[in-house]
Design a protein around this motif. Structure first.
Motif, PDB file in Angstrom:
ATOM      1  N   ALA A   1       0.829  -1.208   0.000  1.00  0.00           N
ATOM      2  CA  ALA A   1       0.000   0.000   0.000  1.00  0.00           C
ATOM      3  C   ALA A   1       0.866   1.263   0.000  1.00  0.00           C
ATOM      4  O   ALA A   1       0.584   2.224  -0.732  1.00  0.00           O
ATOM      5  N   LEU A   2       1.928   1.268   0.794  1.00  0.00           N
ATOM      6  CA  LEU A   2       2.818   2.429   0.814  1.00  0.00           C
ATOM      7  C   LEU A   2       3.528   2.623  -0.520  1.00  0.00           C
ATOM      8  O   LEU A   2       3.748   3.754  -0.962  1.00  0.00           O
ATOM      9  N   THR A   3       3.880   1.527  -1.176  1.00  0.00           N
ATOM     10  CA  THR A   3       4.514   1.620  -2.485  1.00  0.00           C
ATOM     11  C   THR A   3       3.565   2.231  -3.509  1.00  0.00           C
ATOM     12  O   THR A   3       3.949   3.089  -4.306  1.00  0.00           O
ATOM     13  N   ILE A   4       2.310   1.803  -3.478  1.00  0.00           N
ATOM     14  CA  ILE A   4       1.315   2.339  -4.418  1.00  0.00           C
ATOM     15  C   ILE A   4       1.067   3.817  -4.154  1.00  0.00           C
ATOM     16  O   ILE A   4       1.000   4.633  -5.083  1.00  0.00           O
ATOM     17  N   ILE A   5       0.957   4.202  -2.892  1.00  0.00           N
ATOM     18  CA  ILE A   5       0.726   5.607  -2.550  1.00  0.00           C
ATOM     19  C   ILE A   5       1.914   6.465  -2.981  1.00  0.00           C
ATOM     20  O   ILE A   5       1.744   7.555  -3.544  1.00  0.00           O
ATOM     21  N   ALA A   6       3.116   5.993  -2.747  1.00  0.00           N
ATOM     22  CA  ALA A   6       4.304   6.758  -3.131  1.00  0.00           C
ATOM     23  C   ALA A   6       4.406   6.887  -4.646  1.00  0.00           C
ATOM     24  O   ALA A   6       4.800   7.937  -5.158  1.00  0.00           O
ATOM     25  N   ALA A   7       4.024   5.852  -5.378  1.00  0.00           N
ATOM     26  CA  ALA A   7       4.077   5.920  -6.842  1.00  0.00           C
ATOM     27  C   ALA A   7       3.047   6.904  -7.380  1.00  0.00           C
ATOM     28  O   ALA A   7       3.311   7.619  -8.349  1.00  0.00           O
TER      29      ALA A   7
END
Length: 121
Positions: free
Chosen positions: A68-74
């Motif tokens: 989830a953090l990876t998707i938000i950062a992207a």
């Protein structure tokens, strides 16, 4: 939003470390030791203690939060780069390349023809 998720991720990591360290060591790798009647994760019966179930739940929450953090950062980064966000772009013509004092002649290559400076004796 990201800061809150990062704090939760840190707490999950600490909880995962504590829960794993609290489990009983059965020897061998991947829970394959400890006798024939064991109830490890790799056994045929699949009977798991409450502590190992908690470990799996925390690990699943940790991994899903990482995704989830990876998707938000992207999403937040878009197509911009770090240099675009800094706002400190400097045109190439403004760079000062002059050297101080008498060092300028020694460090720069000779200009014009194949003339070399006289060798020091």
């Amino acid at each position: 939003m990201q800061n809150v998720l990062l704090v939760i991720l840190l707490l999950l990591a600490l909880a995962l470390i504590i829960v794993v360290l609290m489990q009983r060591s059965e020897g061998g790798g991947l829970g394959m030791g400890g006798g024939g009647g064991g109830g490890g994760m790799m056994s045929g019966r699949g009977a798991a203690s409450a502590l190992s179930k908690v470990t799996w739940i925390i690990a699943a929450a940790f991994l899903s939060l990482c995704v989830a953090l990876t998707i938000i950062a992207a999403r937040e980064s878009g197509n911009s780069s770090v240099l675009d966000r800094l706002g400190t772009e400097q045109p190439a013509g403004d760079v000062d390349t002059t050297l101080p004092g008498d060092l300028q002649g020694d460090l720069l290559p000779p200009t014009g023809g194949l003339e070399l400076p006289p060798a020091a004796e």
